[in-house]
Design a protein around this motif. Structure first.
Motif, short mmCIF file in Angstrom:
data_model
loop_
_atom_site.label_atom_id
_atom_site.label_comp_id
_atom_site.label_asym_id
_atom_site.label_seq_id
_atom_site.Cartn_x
_atom_site.Cartn_y
_atom_site.Cartn_z
N LEU A 46 -51.54 13.95 30.38
CA LEU A 46 -52.69 14.71 30.85
C LEU A 46 -52.53 15.20 32.29
O LEU A 46 -53.22 16.12 32.70
N ILE A 99 -54.67 25.29 32.96
CA ILE A 99 -55.23 24.16 32.21
C ILE A 99 -55.80 24.62 30.86
O ILE A 99 -55.83 23.87 29.91
N ASN A 124 -59.00 17.63 32.02
CA ASN A 124 -58.95 18.58 30.92
C ASN A 124 -60.20 19.45 30.94
O ASN A 124 -61.24 19.03 31.42
N THR A 126 -62.42 22.30 28.32
CA THR A 126 -62.56 22.84 26.97
C THR A 126 -63.57 23.98 26.96
O THR A 126 -64.69 23.81 27.43
#
Length: 187
Positions: A46, A99, A124, A126
């Motif tokens: 990650l 990212i 992270n 999304t």
């Protein structure tokens, strides 16, 4: 942090392994003719994006990490960094533009996305599953072309190419699924 058996690893799990944080990308459960069963797991780091293939036997214990998810609003891009704001505390964070990978063109001003944190480190981001885009360029509608599975190419206002049904025209707004990067429906 909870420890889980090696055969309980699922895609999407975040694990602490070899002193680093890894996301399970692909998991295959293998039962060879001789010897014990194991899980063949493809892991993605990650922090730096490197990949690793690892075998976990059911007796192996791994630490599963729970990431804190926060809704954050996209403000602007500055020198290859995306700037996001926490909608509750108004704190701002910067994340590298890569990212989001190939989904980066779908990020729009003011869009709310989910950022995952481990302690105070953002790991992270999304996008929402569905995004509304405008068709910048496509072939004109041809009357009588209504075959069941016919699609035509189109270029969206963000430069991404998708396939759309023949009835969709230029300058029309459509909903695009950001996970599959395919046409979903008219907006």
């Amino acid at each position: 942090m909870p420890k889980i058996n090696g055969n309980e690893i699922r895609p999407g799990n975040v694990l602490e392994h070899n002193g680093s944080l890894w996301a399970a990308v692909k998991v295959d459960h293998v039962k060879p003719g001789k010897g014990g069963a194991f899980a063949q797991v493809e892991l993605r780091n990650l922090r730096n994006g490197s990949k690793l293939n690892e075998r976990f036997r059911s007796a192996d214990k791994v630490e599963r990490v729970r990431l804190e998810q926060k809704d954050m609003q996209f403000l602007f891009e500055n020198d290859g960094k995306l700037v996001f704001m926490d909608t509750e505390t108004y704190d701002q964070i910067e994340l590298p533009a890569d990212i989001l990978g190939e989904r980066r063109p779908f990020l729009q001003d003011g869009m709310t996305i989910v950022v995952e944190f481990h302690d105070t480190e953002a790991l992270n981001a999304t996008l929402p599953q569905k995004v509304i885009c405008t068709i910048a360029e496509t072939e004109p509608v041809v009357k009588g072309q209504t075959a069941a599975n016919s699609f035509k190419p189109a270029i969206l206002d963000n430069g991404v190419r998708v396939s759309v049904p023949p009835f969709v025209a230029q300058d029309e707004r459509i909903v695009v699924n950001t996970e599959t990067m395919e046409y979903s429906e008219r907006a």
